[in-house]
Design a protein around this motif. Structure first.
Motif, PDB file in Angstrom:
ATOM      1  N   ARG A  61       0.889  -0.639   0.001  1.00  0.00           N
ATOM      2  CA  ARG A  61       0.122  -0.416   0.100  1.00  0.00           C
ATOM      3  C   ARG A  61       0.539   1.113   0.252  1.00  0.00           C
ATOM      4  O   ARG A  61       1.672   1.524   0.540  1.00  0.00           O
ATOM      5  CB  ARG A  61      -1.116   0.184   1.280  1.00  0.00           C
ATOM      6  CG  ARG A  61      -1.692   0.656   0.918  1.00  0.00           C
ATOM      7  CD  ARG A  61      -3.381   0.609   2.469  1.00  0.00           C
ATOM      8  NE  ARG A  61      -2.758   1.358   3.371  1.00  0.00           N
ATOM      9  CZ  ARG A  61      -3.242   2.395   3.915  1.00  0.00           C
ATOM     10  NH1 ARG A  61      -3.497   3.216   2.833  1.00  0.00           N
ATOM     11  NH2 ARG A  61      -2.523   3.081   4.734  1.00  0.00           N
ATOM     12  N   GLN A  62       1.089   2.241  -1.379  1.00  0.00           N
ATOM     13  CA  GLN A  62       1.404   3.313  -1.230  1.00  0.00           C
ATOM     14  C   GLN A  62       0.961   4.285  -0.497  1.00  0.00           C
ATOM     15  O   GLN A  62      -0.568   4.551  -0.584  1.00  0.00           O
ATOM     16  CB  GLN A  62       1.302   3.998  -2.615  1.00  0.00           C
ATOM     17  CG  GLN A  62       2.400   4.641  -2.819  1.00  0.00           C
ATOM     18  CD  GLN A  62       2.324   5.438  -4.160  1.00  0.00           C
ATOM     19  OE1 GLN A  62       1.583   4.464  -5.304  1.00  0.00           O
ATOM     20  NE2 GLN A  62       1.952   7.009  -4.725  1.00  0.00           N
ATOM     21  N   ILE A  63       1.782   5.262   0.908  1.00  0.00           N
ATOM     22  CA  ILE A  63       1.484   5.752   1.413  1.00  0.00           C
ATOM     23  C   ILE A  63       1.602   7.156   1.490  1.00  0.00           C
ATOM     24  O   ILE A  63       1.579   8.318   2.441  1.00  0.00           O
ATOM     25  CB  ILE A  63       1.492   5.251   2.986  1.00  0.00           C
ATOM     26  CG1 ILE A  63       2.871   5.087   3.584  1.00  0.00           C
ATOM     27  CG2 ILE A  63       0.891   4.237   3.209  1.00  0.00           C
ATOM     28  CD1 ILE A  63       3.483   5.014   4.563  1.00  0.00           C
ATOM     29  N   GLU A  64       2.753   7.471   0.563  1.00  0.00           N
ATOM     30  CA  GLU A  64       2.940   8.655  -0.099  1.00  0.00           C
ATOM     31  C   GLU A  64       3.036   8.750  -1.291  1.00  0.00           C
ATOM     32  O   GLU A  64       3.209   7.999  -1.906  1.00  0.00           O
ATOM     33  CB  GLU A  64       4.784   9.153   0.702  1.00  0.00           C
ATOM     34  CG  GLU A  64       4.151   9.853   1.689  1.00  0.00           C
ATOM     35  CD  GLU A  64       5.586   9.615   2.945  1.00  0.00           C
ATOM     36  OE1 GLU A  64       6.492   9.931   2.433  1.00  0.00           O
ATOM     37  OE2 GLU A  64       5.386   9.904   3.639  1.00  0.00           O
ATOM     38  N   ARG A  88       7.513   6.068  -0.098  1.00  0.00           N
ATOM     39  CA  ARG A  88       6.437   4.763   1.110  1.00  0.00           C
ATOM     40  C   ARG A  88       5.792   4.698   1.176  1.00  0.00           C
ATOM     41  O   ARG A  88       4.677   4.774   0.783  1.00  0.00           O
ATOM     42  CB  ARG A  88       6.786   6.226   2.434  1.00  0.00           C
ATOM     43  CG  ARG A  88       7.930   6.528   3.062  1.00  0.00           C
ATOM     44  CD  ARG A  88       7.082   7.799   3.726  1.00  0.00           C
ATOM     45  NE  ARG A  88       6.422   7.290   5.027  1.00  0.00           N
ATOM     46  CZ  ARG A  88       7.204   7.171   6.171  1.00  0.00           C
ATOM     47  NH1 ARG A  88       9.285   7.014   6.027  1.00  0.00           N
ATOM     48  NH2 ARG A  88       7.054   6.932   7.296  1.00  0.00           N
ATOM     49  N   GLU A  90       3.248   0.620   3.202  1.00  0.00           N
ATOM     50  CA  GLU A  90       3.047  -0.435   4.617  1.00  0.00           C
ATOM     51  C   GLU A  90       3.196  -1.208   3.459  1.00  0.00           C
ATOM     52  O   GLU A  90       2.239  -1.819   2.523  1.00  0.00           O
ATOM     53  CB  GLU A  90       1.797   0.796   4.696  1.00  0.00           C
ATOM     54  CG  GLU A  90       1.728  -0.186   5.749  1.00  0.00           C
ATOM     55  CD  GLU A  90       0.684   0.897   6.412  1.00  0.00           C
ATOM     56  OE1 GLU A  90       0.520   1.576   6.688  1.00  0.00           O
ATOM     57  OE2 GLU A  90      -0.659   0.541   5.660  1.00  0.00           O
ATOM     58  N   THR A  99       1.584  -4.396   9.613  1.00  0.00           N
ATOM     59  CA  THR A  99       2.022  -3.649   8.431  1.00  0.00           C
ATOM     60  C   THR A  99       3.642  -3.668   9.210  1.00  0.00           C
ATOM     61  O   THR A  99       3.988  -2.944  10.289  1.00  0.00           O
ATOM     62  CB  THR A  99       1.225  -2.725   8.456  1.00  0.00           C
ATOM     63  OG1 THR A  99       0.537  -1.524   9.924  1.00  0.00           O
ATOM     64  CG2 THR A  99      -0.483  -2.368   7.966  1.00  0.00           C
ATOM     65  N   VAL A 101       6.028   0.010   7.529  1.00  0.00           N
ATOM     66  CA  VAL A 101       6.839   0.763   6.424  1.00  0.00           C
ATOM     67  C   VAL A 101       8.061   1.060   6.087  1.00  0.00           C
ATOM     68  O   VAL A 101       8.864   0.827   7.128  1.00  0.00           O
ATOM     69  CB  VAL A 101       6.012   2.435   7.539  1.00  0.00           C
ATOM     70  CG1 VAL A 101       6.254   3.462   6.875  1.00  0.00           C
ATOM     71  CG2 VAL A 101       4.360   2.582   7.983  1.00  0.00           C
ATOM     72  N   GLU A 102       8.382   0.983   5.182  1.00  0.00           N
ATOM     73  CA  GLU A 102       9.695   1.057   4.099  1.00  0.00           C
ATOM     74  C   GLU A 102       9.473   2.278   3.173  1.00  0.00           C
ATOM     75  O   GLU A 102       8.722   2.432   2.176  1.00  0.00           O
ATOM     76  CB  GLU A 102       9.706  -0.436   3.450  1.00  0.00           C
ATOM     77  CG  GLU A 102       9.612  -1.575   3.983  1.00  0.00           C
ATOM     78  CD  GLU A 102      11.231  -2.034   3.860  1.00  0.00           C
ATOM     79  OE1 GLU A 102      11.828  -1.420   3.325  1.00  0.00           O
ATOM     80  OE2 GLU A 102      11.282  -2.894   5.388  1.00  0.00           O
ATOM     81  N   GLU A 103      10.138   2.502   3.338  1.00  0.00           N
ATOM     82  CA  GLU A 103      11.009   3.832   2.108  1.00  0.00           C
ATOM     83  C   GLU A 103      11.726   2.934   1.669  1.00  0.00           C
ATOM     84  O   GLU A 103      12.725   2.342   1.824  1.00  0.00           O
ATOM     85  CB  GLU A 103      12.239   4.147   3.165  1.00  0.00           C
ATOM     86  CG  GLU A 103      12.273   6.148   2.557  1.00  0.00           C
ATOM     87  CD  GLU A 103      12.150   6.726   3.152  1.00  0.00           C
ATOM     88  OE1 GLU A 103      11.679   8.201   2.637  1.00  0.00           O
ATOM     89  OE2 GLU A 103      11.335   6.704   4.228  1.00  0.00           O
ATOM     90  N   CYS A 161       8.601  -6.716  10.163  1.00  0.00           N
ATOM     91  CA  CYS A 161       8.686  -6.252  11.124  1.00  0.00           C
ATOM     92  C   CYS A 161      10.315  -5.039  11.926  1.00  0.00           C
ATOM     93  O   CYS A 161      10.197  -4.292  12.309  1.00  0.00           O
ATOM     94  CB  CYS A 161       7.682  -5.678  12.007  1.00  0.00           C
ATOM     95  SG  CYS A 161       7.558  -6.768  13.327  1.00  0.00           S
TER      96      CYS A 161
END
Ligand SMILES: [Zn+2]
Ligand SMILES: [Zn+2]
Length: 206
Positions: A61-64, A88, A90, A99, A101-103, A161
């Motif tokens: 899931r793209q969050i940015e 970024r 998810e 979940t 979060v990965e850059e 995680c």
């Protein structure tokens, strides 16, 4: 019904309806057209909002916004796209399903050839095998498809995680990072569970 955009277009005398449609479509999707690239190199600086790229996975899931800078050109009949992107995401932890979060960022230098062109001699076939080449159908390809594929390639095979994630109890499904369960004691690392079972079987036989 005439939308405001098309009403404005009707006032313009120079543009044809087809051109307008084409331009409008392009505004949203960025199609890299082999015939246009034959005329000039294109430099790309775009931002793809979350939800505009299809990653073909429910676990990404793209969050940015995804920011891409690239150039596209025609090199010996092939579409070459080189540049970089970052965003970024998810993702889902492979052990506990929480979940993560990965850059994500990646440099790429890609070649695509038309799937209708067939190499005419062995030499060319050799060249094909040497470099990784993708294919496009028809007149070109959508940058969004290229990026979605590159995002997938930029991700690790398994996302975790944290390195000491205890995962889920294989028995009751409780997230062992958050609570202990009453099941028989389990190995701390869920991935070692099959190994532990083997060891148990082995010691029973002794
Ligand atoms: Zn985890
Ligand atoms: Zn349990």
């Amino acid at each position: 019904m005439i939308s405001r955009a098309s009403a404005r277009f009707l006032d313009m005398e120079s543009a044809s309806p087809i051109m307008w449609f084409h331009a409008n479509l392009r505004g949203k999707t960025m199609f890299l057209d082999v015939h246009e690239l034959a005329l000039h190199k294109t430099s790309i600086h775009r931002s793809y909002a979350p939800g505009t790229l299809d990653f073909h996975s429910s676990e990404i899931r793209q969050i940015e916004p995804l920011e891409v800078r690239a150039t596209a050109e025609l090199v010996e009949g092939q579409i070459r796209i080189s540049g970089n992107f970052q965003t970024r995401l998810e993702l889902v932890c492979a052990r506990c399903l929480d979940t993560v979060v990965e850059e994500v960022s990646r440099d790429f230098d890609l070649y695509y050839r038309s799937n209708t062109t067939i190499p005419d001699d062995d030499d060319e076939q050799l060249k094909l095998d040497d470099t990784e080449i993708g294919f496009f159908e028809g007149d070109g390809l959508f940058l969004a498809d290229v990026l979605a594929e590159q995002v997938n390639l930029a991700l690790p095979m398994k996302v975790i995680c944290r390195s000491d994630c205890r995962g889920l109890c294989p028995n009751c499904g409780v997230n062992l990072n958050n609570e202990d369960c009453r099941c028989e004691k389990h190995p701390t690392n869920a991935r070692l569970a099959p190994l532990a079972r083997l060891k148990q079987d082995w010691s029973k036989k002794q």
